[in-house]
Write an enzyme that holds these catalytic residues in place. Structure first.
Site, PDB file in Angstrom:
ATOM      1  CG  ASP A 190     -16.344  32.941 -82.825  1.00 39.72           C
ATOM      2  OD1 ASP A 190     -17.032  32.207 -82.078  1.00 39.72           O
ATOM      3  OD2 ASP A 190     -15.242  32.596 -83.275  1.00 39.72           O
TER       4      ASP A 190
ATOM      5  CG  ASP B 148     -15.354  30.295 -76.625  1.00 44.05           C
ATOM      6  OD1 ASP B 148     -15.771  30.860 -75.610  1.00 44.05           O
ATOM      7  OD2 ASP B 148     -15.669  29.132 -76.941  1.00 44.05           O
TER       8      ASP B 148
END
Length: 202
Positions: A14, A16
């Site tokens: 991932d 953010d």
């Protein structure tokens, strides 16, 4: 790091809040990336955001001091375009979103259509207006299928939370009574696309 993690052949990561927060690289990221490369691991950065292209994400990481090829990024915009192309090749869409989403749809063979599209597609957008919402509502009521790039209600920035795709889609869902189909996480679909791009299995 556990032996089980070290034994993995590929990693989907991932972005953010994991790699960076706003314009700030998080601690340990350069070392982790160095380990991935030194260990010969396959890796792919996966983001639910649809507002940036892989090239733009590559440039963002470069500004933060990380050199990563554009081929190591996969977005909900790309997953949405790939999904729709598998459902209706050569179809048409009315899209609310940034250039990265529009370009992904164009590249997948879709045309833009504000009269009778097959799909209304919504992603993160800085050009979200009442007129666009109204048109989207009318097109969905006329039969267009409603698609969201991701269900996130908010997204993190250095200035604080901002509305994300789920929040932008809510008025359209409420006005039409139609629930959007969301392509991004937690839908397993985007993970299957990412695994295929990575060349790995779970």
């Amino acid at each position: 790091m556990t032996d089980g993690i070290r034994a993995k052949r590929g990693f989907i990561i991932d972005m953010d809040g994991v790699i960076y927060h706003g314009n700030r690289l998080l601690p340990g990221v350069p070392e982790f990336l160095q380990w991935l490369r030194a260990s010969g691991k396959q890796f792919l950065f996966l983001t639910n955001s649809s507002e940036r292209s892989p090239r733009e994400l590559q440039q963002k990481l470069a500004r933060l001091g990380l050199e990563v090829g554009a081929e190591h990024f996969y977005t909900s915009a790309l997953a949405t375009a790939a999904f729709l192309a598998s459902q209706k090749p050569g179809g048409s869409v009315f899209a609310i979103g940034e250039a990265a989403l529009l370009n992904a749809l164009y590249d997948a063979g879709f045309t833009m259509n504000e009269v009778n599209p097959d799909y209304v597609v919504v992603g993160e957008s800085n050009n979200y207006t009442y007129d666009r919402i109204t048109r989207a509502v009318r097109l969905v009521l006329a039969g267009a299928k409603l698609i969201g790039t991701n269900p996130d209600l908010t997204g993190p920035t250095e200035a604080g939370l901002v509305p994300a795709t789920g929040a932008l889609l809510a008025p359209i869902e409420l006005a039409t009574g139609c629930k959007a189909y969301y392509v991004g996480k937690p839908n397993p679909l985007i993970m299957r696309h990412a695994l295929k791009k990575l060349g790995c299995t779970r």
